[in-house]
Design a protein around this motif. Structure first.
Motif, PDB file in Angstrom:
ATOM      1  N   SER A   1       1.219  79.441  47.675  1.00 18.73           N
ATOM      2  CA  SER A   1       2.174  77.927  46.568  1.00 18.73           C
ATOM      3  C   SER A   1       2.177  76.834  47.236  1.00 18.73           C
ATOM      4  N   THR A   2       1.503  75.954  46.310  1.00 18.87           N
ATOM      5  CA  THR A   2       1.325  74.603  46.377  1.00 18.87           C
ATOM      6  C   THR A   2       2.744  74.274  46.011  1.00 18.87           C
ATOM      7  N   GLY A   3       3.619  74.583  45.325  1.00 17.93           N
ATOM      8  CA  GLY A   3       4.717  74.021  44.958  1.00 17.93           C
ATOM      9  C   GLY A   3       5.921  74.734  45.172  1.00 17.93           C
TER      10      GLY A   3
ATOM     11  N   LEU B   1       5.529  71.936  48.337  1.00 24.40           N
ATOM     12  CA  LEU B   1       5.745  70.541  47.906  1.00 24.40           C
ATOM     13  C   LEU B   1       7.393  70.887  48.204  1.00 24.40           C
ATOM     14  N   ARG B   2       8.016  71.664  48.347  1.00 26.19           N
ATOM     15  CA  ARG B   2       8.532  71.643  48.215  1.00 26.19           C
ATOM     16  C   ARG B   2       9.959  72.005  49.603  1.00 26.19           C
ATOM     17  N   ALA B   3       9.345  73.097  50.238  1.00 31.46           N
ATOM     18  CA  ALA B   3       9.501  72.768  52.234  1.00 31.46           C
ATOM     19  C   ALA B   3       9.183  71.607  52.776  1.00 31.46           C
TER      20      ALA B   3
ATOM     21  N   GLY C   1       9.049  65.671  36.396  1.00 24.48           N
ATOM     22  CA  GLY C   1       7.200  67.023  36.004  1.00 24.48           C
ATOM     23  C   GLY C   1       6.606  66.793  35.503  1.00 24.48           C
ATOM     24  N   ASP C   2       5.782  66.246  36.871  1.00 23.28           N
ATOM     25  CA  ASP C   2       4.439  65.015  36.625  1.00 23.28           C
ATOM     26  C   ASP C   2       3.933  66.375  37.344  1.00 23.28           C
ATOM     27  N   LEU C   3       2.326  66.003  37.865  1.00 22.32           N
ATOM     28  CA  LEU C   3       2.031  66.497  38.630  1.00 22.32           C
ATOM     29  C   LEU C   3       1.365  65.398  40.407  1.00 22.32           C
ATOM     30  N   VAL C   4       1.655  65.848  40.917  1.00 28.34           N
ATOM     31  CA  VAL C   4       1.984  65.136  42.411  1.00 28.34           C
ATOM     32  C   VAL C   4      -0.217  64.531  42.028  1.00 28.34           C
ATOM     33  N   PRO C   5      -0.684  63.514  42.916  1.00 30.77           N
ATOM     34  CA  PRO C   5      -1.699  63.654  42.892  1.00 30.77           C
ATOM     35  C   PRO C   5      -2.964  63.798  43.365  1.00 30.77           C
TER      36      PRO C   5
ATOM     37  N   ASP D   1      -2.187  79.734  44.462  1.00 26.92           N
ATOM     38  CA  ASP D   1      -0.868  79.934  43.052  1.00 26.92           C
ATOM     39  C   ASP D   1      -0.948  78.212  43.346  1.00 26.92           C
ATOM     40  N   GLY D   2      -0.357  77.569  41.775  1.00 24.52           N
ATOM     41  CA  GLY D   2       0.138  76.338  41.616  1.00 24.52           C
ATOM     42  C   GLY D   2      -0.848  75.644  41.731  1.00 24.52           C
ATOM     43  N   PHE D   3      -2.810  76.004  42.747  1.00 19.76           N
ATOM     44  CA  PHE D   3      -3.435  75.518  42.621  1.00 19.76           C
ATOM     45  C   PHE D   3      -4.820  75.766  42.601  1.00 19.76           C
ATOM     46  N   PRO D   4      -6.293  75.660  41.976  1.00 21.48           N
ATOM     47  CA  PRO D   4      -5.978  73.943  41.721  1.00 21.48           C
ATOM     48  C   PRO D   4      -5.620  74.043  40.358  1.00 21.48           C
ATOM     49  N   ARG D   5      -5.099  72.745  39.762  1.00 20.38           N
ATOM     50  CA  ARG D   5      -4.261  72.580  38.751  1.00 20.38           C
ATOM     51  C   ARG D   5      -5.168  71.772  37.563  1.00 20.38           C
ATOM     52  N   THR D   6      -6.498  71.025  38.282  1.00 22.10           N
ATOM     53  CA  THR D   6      -6.787  69.707  37.259  1.00 22.10           C
ATOM     54  C   THR D   6      -7.887  70.104  37.593  1.00 22.10           C
TER      55      THR D   6
ATOM     56  N   GLU E   1     -10.340  67.855  38.116  1.00 23.52           N
ATOM     57  CA  GLU E   1     -11.081  67.775  39.176  1.00 23.52           C
ATOM     58  C   GLU E   1     -10.196  68.061  40.960  1.00 23.52           C
ATOM     59  N   GLN E   2      -9.246  68.669  40.789  1.00 19.89           N
ATOM     60  CA  GLN E   2      -8.874  69.715  41.543  1.00 19.89           C
ATOM     61  C   GLN E   2      -9.452  71.000  42.122  1.00 19.89           C
ATOM     62  N   ALA E   3     -10.438  71.658  40.666  1.00 25.41           N
ATOM     63  CA  ALA E   3     -10.710  72.845  40.882  1.00 25.41           C
ATOM     64  C   ALA E   3     -12.378  72.120  41.628  1.00 25.41           C
TER      65      ALA E   3
ATOM     66  N   GLY F   1      18.732  76.509  39.926  1.00 24.66           N
ATOM     67  CA  GLY F   1      18.989  75.828  40.417  1.00 24.66           C
ATOM     68  C   GLY F   1      18.307  74.113  40.886  1.00 24.66           C
ATOM     69  N   ARG F   2      16.323  74.778  40.286  1.00 23.06           N
ATOM     70  CA  ARG F   2      15.678  74.343  40.662  1.00 23.06           C
ATOM     71  C   ARG F   2      15.885  72.526  40.494  1.00 23.06           C
ATOM     72  N   ALA F   3      15.046  71.979  40.838  1.00 23.21           N
ATOM     73  CA  ALA F   3      15.510  70.130  40.266  1.00 23.21           C
ATOM     74  C   ALA F   3      14.349  69.768  39.262  1.00 23.21           C
TER      75      ALA F   3
HETATM   76  P1  AMP Z   1       4.862  74.951  40.994  1.00 23.07           P
HETATM   77  O1  AMP Z   1       6.627  75.570  42.390  1.00 23.07           O
HETATM   78  O2  AMP Z   1       3.798  76.020  40.921  1.00 23.07           O
HETATM   79  O3  AMP Z   1       6.221  75.516  40.032  1.00 23.07           O
HETATM   80  O4  AMP Z   1       4.924  73.791  41.145  1.00 23.07           O
HETATM   81  C1  AMP Z   1       6.136  73.258  40.990  1.00 23.07           C
HETATM   82  C2  AMP Z   1       5.780  71.537  40.697  1.00 23.07           C
HETATM   83  O5  AMP Z   1       5.070  70.955  42.424  1.00 23.07           O
HETATM   84  C3  AMP Z   1       4.882  71.014  39.822  1.00 23.07           C
HETATM   85  O6  AMP Z   1       5.148  70.645  38.263  1.00 23.07           O
HETATM   86  C4  AMP Z   1       4.605  69.245  40.628  1.00 23.07           C
HETATM   87  O7  AMP Z   1       5.134  68.479  40.314  1.00 23.07           O
HETATM   88  C5  AMP Z   1       3.490  70.010  41.587  1.00 23.07           C
HETATM   89  N1  AMP Z   1       2.188  70.722  42.236  1.00 23.07           N
HETATM   90  C6  AMP Z   1       2.423  72.091  42.521  1.00 23.07           C
HETATM   91  N2  AMP Z   1       1.526  72.768  42.535  1.00 23.07           N
HETATM   92  C7  AMP Z   1       0.481  71.284  42.465  1.00 23.07           C
HETATM   93  C8  AMP Z   1      -0.635  70.665  41.855  1.00 23.07           C
HETATM   94  N3  AMP Z   1      -1.792  71.747  42.580  1.00 23.07           N
HETATM   95  N4  AMP Z   1      -1.124  69.758  41.574  1.00 23.07           N
HETATM   96  C9  AMP Z   1      -0.328  69.201  41.006  1.00 23.07           C
HETATM   97  N5  AMP Z   1       1.011  68.645  41.386  1.00 23.07           N
HETATM   98  C10 AMP Z   1       1.436  70.111  41.477  1.00 23.07           C
END
Ligand code: AMP
Length: 211
Positions: free
Chosen positions: A41-43, A46-48, A67-71, A95-100, A102-104, A143-145
Motif C-alpha cells: 500500500s503506497t498510502g 507514505l504514512r510510515a 488530500g492531494d496526490l504526491v508527485p 493498493d493505492g497505486f497507480p493513481r494516475t 502516468e503512474q500506470a 484519526g487519520r490526518a
Molecule cells: P491511501 O492510504 O491509499 O488512501 O493514500 C493516502 C494518501 O497518500 C493519498 O491521499 C495521497 O496523498 C497519498 N498517496 C498514496 N498513494 C499515492 C499514489 N499512488 N500517488 C500519489 N499519492 C499517493
C-alpha cells in the motif's frame, strides 16, 4: 469452498483499485492472505515515512493532509524500489497505486524490464454517499490526518479527475478488470472477490478480455 485459482508460486501482479473509503486496505489484506501476495500500500508506505519524519515523509505529509496526490516521480521511485525486494518476488497486490495514468505507464515500463505485466485489477465500486460516511467514521475511529471534511472532498476530486481514468487504461490494454460491488459486510465483499478470482486470468494484449 473452491481453492483459489491462482498458483501461489506464479509471479502475479495484481492491483486493488477504488475510490478513498472503498475498502482497498481491508480487502487487500484478505486477498494477500488468501492468494499469497505481498500487499503493498503506497498510502501505508507514505504514512510510515511521515511518522519516521524522513525527508520524503515530511514532504508527503503536507500533501497527504491536504488530500492531494504526491508527485508521480516520488511514488514511482518508491514502488520501483519495493518491487525489487525479495519478499514481493512471488507476487504482489498493489493498493493505492497507480493513481494516475502516468503512474500506470511507469508501472508497465518497470514491469516490462523484468518480462512481467499487470495480471488483474480488482475494482471496488461504492457509491460516493457511502464513501464519505465511511471516511467520516474512520476519522472518528482512527484519526487519520487526511480524513477531515476538506481533505475528503479533495481526495474524491483527485479520484474523479485523475485516478478513475486508470481503469480505462487497463481495460484498453486488455488487462482483466474485475468490478466488485464494495457495499455490504467485509466477508460478503471478500466472497465476491474470491468468486471473481476463481476465473481464468487472461494474458494482457490479445487475452480473452482484450478489445
Ligand atoms: P491511501 O492510504 O491509499 O488512501 O493514500 C493516502 C494518501 O497518500 C493519498 O491521499 C495521497 O496523498 C497519498 N498517496 C498514496 N498513494 C499515492 C499514489 N499512488 N500517488 C500519489 N499519492 C499517493
Amino acid at each position: 469452498m473452491a481453492a483459489p485459482a491462482l498458483d501461489p508460486h506464479q509471479r502475479v501482479i495484481g492491483i486493488i483499485f477504488g475510490p478513498p473509503g472503498s475498502g482497498k486496505g481491508t480487502q487487500g489484506a484478505r486477498v494477500e492472505a488468501e492468494f499469497h501476495l505481498a500487499h503493498l500500500s503506497t498510502g501505508e508506505i507514505l504514512r510510515a515515512e511521515a511518522s519516521r519524519r524522513t525527508a520524503v515523509g515530511r514532504k508527503a505529509a503536507r500533501v497527504m493532509a491536504a488530500g492531494d496526490l504526491v508527485p508521480d516521480e516520488l511514488i514511482n521511485d518508491i514502488v520501483e524500489r519495493r518491487l525489487r525486494r525479495p519478499d514481493v518476488q512471488s507476487g504482489v497486490l498493489l493498493d493505492g497505486f497507480p493513481r494516475t495514468v502516468e503512474q500506470a505507464e511507469a508501472l508497465d515500463a518497470m514491469l516490462a524490464r523484468d518480462g512481467r505485466q499487470v495480471d488483474f485489477v480488482i475494482a471496488l465500486e461504492v457509491p460516493e454517499r457511502v464513501l464519505v460516511e465511511r471516511l467520516i467514521n474512520r476519522a472518528r475511529e482512527q484519526g487519520r490526518a487526511d480524513d477531515t471534511r476538506n481533505a475528503i472532498t479533495e481526495r474524491m476530486h483527485e479520484y474523479r479527475t485523475l485516478t478513475a481514468a486508470v481503469l480505462d487504461y487497463y481495460r484498453r490494454r486488455g488487462v482483466r478488470v474485475m468490478e466488485i460491488a464494495g457495499v455490504g459486510r467485509v466477508e460478503t465483499v471478500f466472497e465476491r472477490i474470491r468468486k471473481a478470482m476463481a476465473g481464468p486470468i487472461p494474458s494482457p494484449l490479445g487475452g480473452e478480455d482484450a478489445h
